[in-house]
Write a protein that holds these residues in place. Sequence first.
Motif, mmCIF file in Angstrom:
data_model
loop_
_atom_site.group_PDB
_atom_site.id
_atom_site.type_symbol
_atom_site.label_atom_id
_atom_site.label_comp_id
_atom_site.label_asym_id
_atom_site.label_seq_id
_atom_site.Cartn_x
_atom_site.Cartn_y
_atom_site.Cartn_z
ATOM 1 N N TYR A 223 10.249 -11.147 4.187
ATOM 2 C CA TYR A 223 9.505 -10.800 5.574
ATOM 3 C C TYR A 223 10.455 -11.063 6.601
ATOM 4 C CZ TYR A 223 6.173 -11.009 9.382
ATOM 5 O OH TYR A 223 5.568 -10.924 10.558
ATOM 6 N N VAL A 224 11.136 -10.332 7.254
ATOM 7 C CA VAL A 224 12.065 -10.524 8.153
ATOM 8 C C VAL A 224 11.899 -9.743 9.621
ATOM 9 C CG1 VAL A 224 14.105 -11.252 7.064
ATOM 10 C CG2 VAL A 224 13.506 -8.938 6.865
ATOM 11 N N SER A 225 11.622 -10.409 10.736
ATOM 12 C CA SER A 225 11.415 -9.815 11.862
ATOM 13 C C SER A 225 11.678 -10.643 13.056
ATOM 14 C CB SER A 225 9.800 -9.553 12.144
ATOM 15 O OG SER A 225 9.218 -10.894 12.043
ATOM 16 N N GLY A 226 11.303 -10.264 14.471
ATOM 17 C CA GLY A 226 11.932 -11.214 15.346
ATOM 18 C C GLY A 226 11.337 -12.495 15.564
ATOM 19 N N GLY A 227 10.236 -12.613 14.852
ATOM 20 C CA GLY A 227 9.662 -14.163 14.864
ATOM 21 C C GLY A 227 9.391 -14.607 13.703
ATOM 22 N N ASN A 228 9.541 -14.013 12.526
ATOM 23 C CA ASN A 228 9.395 -14.569 11.187
ATOM 24 C C ASN A 228 10.551 -14.276 10.210
ATOM 25 O OD1 ASN A 228 6.255 -15.537 11.263
ATOM 26 N ND2 ASN A 228 6.463 -13.489 12.381
ATOM 27 N N THR A 229 10.908 -15.268 9.456
ATOM 28 C CA THR A 229 11.697 -15.283 8.400
ATOM 29 C C THR A 229 11.304 -15.942 7.104
ATOM 30 O OG1 THR A 229 13.584 -14.736 9.600
ATOM 31 C CG2 THR A 229 14.131 -15.356 7.439
ATOM 32 N N GLN A 230 10.769 -15.293 6.248
ATOM 33 C CA GLN A 230 10.297 -15.731 5.071
ATOM 34 C C GLN A 230 10.498 -15.222 3.789
ATOM 35 O OE1 GLN A 230 6.043 -16.009 6.461
ATOM 36 N NE2 GLN A 230 6.178 -18.235 7.080
ATOM 37 N N VAL A 231 10.515 -15.722 2.629
ATOM 38 C CA VAL A 231 10.313 -15.222 1.298
ATOM 39 C C VAL A 231 9.320 -15.870 0.590
ATOM 40 C CG1 VAL A 231 11.575 -15.234 -0.925
ATOM 41 C CG2 VAL A 231 12.897 -15.133 1.022
ATOM 42 N N ILE A 232 8.240 -14.704 0.329
ATOM 43 C CA ILE A 232 6.911 -14.887 0.053
ATOM 44 C C ILE A 232 6.597 -14.307 -1.339
ATOM 45 C CG2 ILE A 232 4.442 -14.379 0.687
ATOM 46 C CD1 ILE A 232 5.729 -14.370 3.590
ATOM 47 N N ALA A 233 5.788 -14.972 -2.328
ATOM 48 C CA ALA A 233 5.136 -14.186 -3.450
ATOM 49 C C ALA A 233 3.831 -14.648 -3.607
ATOM 50 C CB ALA A 233 6.051 -14.737 -4.663
ATOM 51 N N TYR A 234 3.056 -13.946 -4.372
ATOM 52 C CA TYR A 234 1.569 -13.838 -4.804
ATOM 53 C C TYR A 234 1.458 -14.560 -5.825
ATOM 54 C CZ TYR A 234 -3.321 -12.586 -4.257
ATOM 55 O OH TYR A 234 -4.709 -12.561 -4.052
ATOM 56 N N ARG B 133 -3.147 -16.389 -3.701
ATOM 57 C CA ARG B 133 -2.759 -16.978 -2.374
ATOM 58 C C ARG B 133 -0.930 -16.374 -2.340
ATOM 59 N NH1 ARG B 133 -5.290 -21.104 0.580
ATOM 60 N NH2 ARG B 133 -6.984 -22.101 -0.653
ATOM 61 N N TYR B 134 -0.616 -16.143 -1.136
ATOM 62 C CA TYR B 134 0.567 -15.997 -0.725
ATOM 63 C C TYR B 134 1.449 -17.321 -0.738
ATOM 64 C CZ TYR B 134 0.418 -10.878 -0.348
ATOM 65 O OH TYR B 134 0.097 -9.439 -0.638
ATOM 66 N N THR C 85 -5.004 -3.696 6.004
ATOM 67 C CA THR C 85 -5.420 -3.761 4.685
ATOM 68 C C THR C 85 -5.202 -5.156 4.230
ATOM 69 O OG1 THR C 85 -3.073 -3.515 4.237
ATOM 70 C CG2 THR C 85 -4.479 -1.640 4.027
ATOM 71 N N TRP C 86 -6.057 -5.419 2.963
ATOM 72 C CA TRP C 86 -5.969 -6.727 2.417
ATOM 73 C C TRP C 86 -5.936 -6.635 1.094
ATOM 74 C CZ3 TRP C 86 -6.127 -10.660 6.047
ATOM 75 C CH2 TRP C 86 -5.806 -12.091 5.421
ATOM 76 N N ARG C 87 -5.426 -7.928 0.369
ATOM 77 C CA ARG C 87 -5.228 -7.832 -0.898
ATOM 78 C C ARG C 87 -6.653 -8.405 -1.770
ATOM 79 N NH1 ARG C 87 0.146 -9.122 -3.960
ATOM 80 N NH2 ARG C 87 -0.470 -9.125 -6.218
ATOM 81 N N LEU D 147 0.878 -1.329 0.130
ATOM 82 C CA LEU D 147 0.009 0.006 -0.135
ATOM 83 C C LEU D 147 0.714 1.273 -0.069
ATOM 84 C CD1 LEU D 147 -2.836 1.478 0.338
ATOM 85 C CD2 LEU D 147 -2.240 1.156 2.717
ATOM 86 N N LEU D 148 1.984 1.227 0.980
ATOM 87 C CA LEU D 148 2.613 2.512 1.064
ATOM 88 C C LEU D 148 3.716 2.652 -0.148
ATOM 89 C CD1 LEU D 148 3.339 2.344 4.784
ATOM 90 C CD2 LEU D 148 1.831 3.884 3.908
ATOM 91 N N THR D 149 4.375 1.619 -0.578
ATOM 92 C CA THR D 149 5.391 1.590 -1.689
ATOM 93 C C THR D 149 4.612 1.808 -3.015
ATOM 94 O OG1 THR D 149 5.597 -0.769 -1.650
ATOM 95 C CG2 THR D 149 6.960 0.582 -0.109
ATOM 96 N N ARG D 150 3.504 1.083 -3.082
ATOM 97 C CA ARG D 150 2.815 1.067 -4.485
ATOM 98 C C ARG D 150 3.550 -0.044 -5.382
ATOM 99 N NH1 ARG D 150 -1.740 3.398 -3.168
ATOM 100 N NH2 ARG D 150 -1.435 5.476 -2.317
ATOM 101 N N ALA D 151 4.197 -0.893 -4.729
ATOM 102 C CA ALA D 151 4.629 -2.208 -5.364
ATOM 103 C C ALA D 151 3.714 -3.148 -5.885
ATOM 104 C CB ALA D 151 5.561 -2.896 -4.468
ATOM 105 N N GLN D 152 3.571 -3.622 -7.259
ATOM 106 C CA GLN D 152 2.644 -4.083 -7.476
ATOM 107 C C GLN D 152 2.662 -5.737 -7.386
ATOM 108 O OE1 GLN D 152 0.209 -2.636 -9.724
ATOM 109 N NE2 GLN D 152 1.166 -0.862 -8.585
ATOM 110 N N ASN D 153 3.522 -6.407 -7.738
ATOM 111 C CA ASN D 153 3.671 -7.833 -7.355
ATOM 112 C C ASN D 153 4.970 -8.161 -7.053
ATOM 113 O OD1 ASN D 153 2.552 -10.436 -7.279
ATOM 114 N ND2 ASN D 153 2.863 -11.050 -9.539
ATOM 115 N N PRO D 154 5.484 -7.921 -5.886
ATOM 116 C CA PRO D 154 6.795 -8.091 -5.634
ATOM 117 C C PRO D 154 7.332 -9.382 -4.957
ATOM 118 C CG PRO D 154 5.913 -6.797 -3.787
ATOM 119 C CD PRO D 154 4.926 -7.017 -4.920
ATOM 120 N N THR D 155 8.322 -9.796 -4.952
ATOM 121 C CA THR D 155 8.855 -10.912 -4.141
ATOM 122 C C THR D 155 9.018 -10.486 -2.991
ATOM 123 O OG1 THR D 155 9.612 -12.220 -5.977
ATOM 124 C CG2 THR D 155 10.836 -12.803 -3.776
ATOM 125 N N VAL D 156 8.870 -10.777 -1.684
ATOM 126 C CA VAL D 156 8.847 -10.190 -0.525
ATOM 127 C C VAL D 156 9.685 -10.978 0.577
ATOM 128 C CG1 VAL D 156 7.134 -9.640 1.596
ATOM 129 C CG2 VAL D 156 6.224 -9.613 -0.813
#
Length: 302
Positions: free
Chosen positions: A130-141, A145-146, A299-301, A119-128
């Motif tokens: 996702y890195v945080s304290g509890g999660n580390t994943q590479v995700i695509a839509y 489905r993700y 937000t939701w896709r 939403l904030l970056t206006r990326a259309q269909n990125p490879t994501v």
Amino acid sequence: MPVVIGFEGSANKIGVGIVRDGEVLSNPRRTYVTPPGQGFLPGDTARHHRSCVLAVLQEALKEAGLKPQDIDAVAFTKGPGMGAPLVTVAIVARTVAQLWGKPLLGVNHCVGHIEMGRLLTRAQNPTVLYVSGGNTQVIAYSERRYRIFGETIDIAVGNCLDRFARVLKISNDPSPGYNIEQMAKKGQKLVELPYTVKGMDVSFSGILSHIEEVAHRMLAAGECTPEDLCFSLQETVFAMLVEITERAMAHTGSHEALIVGGVGCNERLQEMMEIMCQERGAKLFATDERYRTDEVEVTWRD
């Protein structure tokens, strides 16, 4: 234009945000900070959230200039996350929804991070990444489905950094990962660490065990500095993350990469990802620290 208020409390941050038609109207939060060398326990974190959630709620409404009757729906982080803090926020969100007579929406924590980033970056269909304290994943839509293309097989990268910060007794204020990043900028010696990429997955527990042993041995002998170790840990784990992200982009044919999650605030990770994207002729998207850490996700896709 629907107005949605969202409650986030999956870890040590409690946040209440209000969004109207894709515009963030307010986003206050509070962070539970523990003494150096200590992590945050679920029960203590939940008590922190209970003590300040109503104040944060009032702050969110005031900042947005809205009243309860202006809200169209109430959202909350349904999971994943720490059990006790999640329950605390869910109870507040459900109570608010009943008192205000508004529909209640449970949001997947991971999808919320991704959709806020898009939403904030206006990326259309990125490879994501996702890195945080509890999660580390590479995700695509794909096909509504993700899909997870790669992930950690043990602990998350943020957890690895946080636990090493405890070894060095680094302050948790504002966050251990941020303080490791600042120390890493002063590091000059690269200490060799295990590099563990298994196909599309990564492993951090062995690296953590190894660098803990190295820290006790080499620091005592004066062979390196704490800054050198922070630098070495970042360089190693971030290189692993960049590798699996690039491999996923090659598989999907993606020309966009998006970093989400609290570890995505790290400037060195962004720099390494940017280099990889430039070499591939791809574009890197990243939000600022207001929206990468655990706050409201509403937000939701389509």
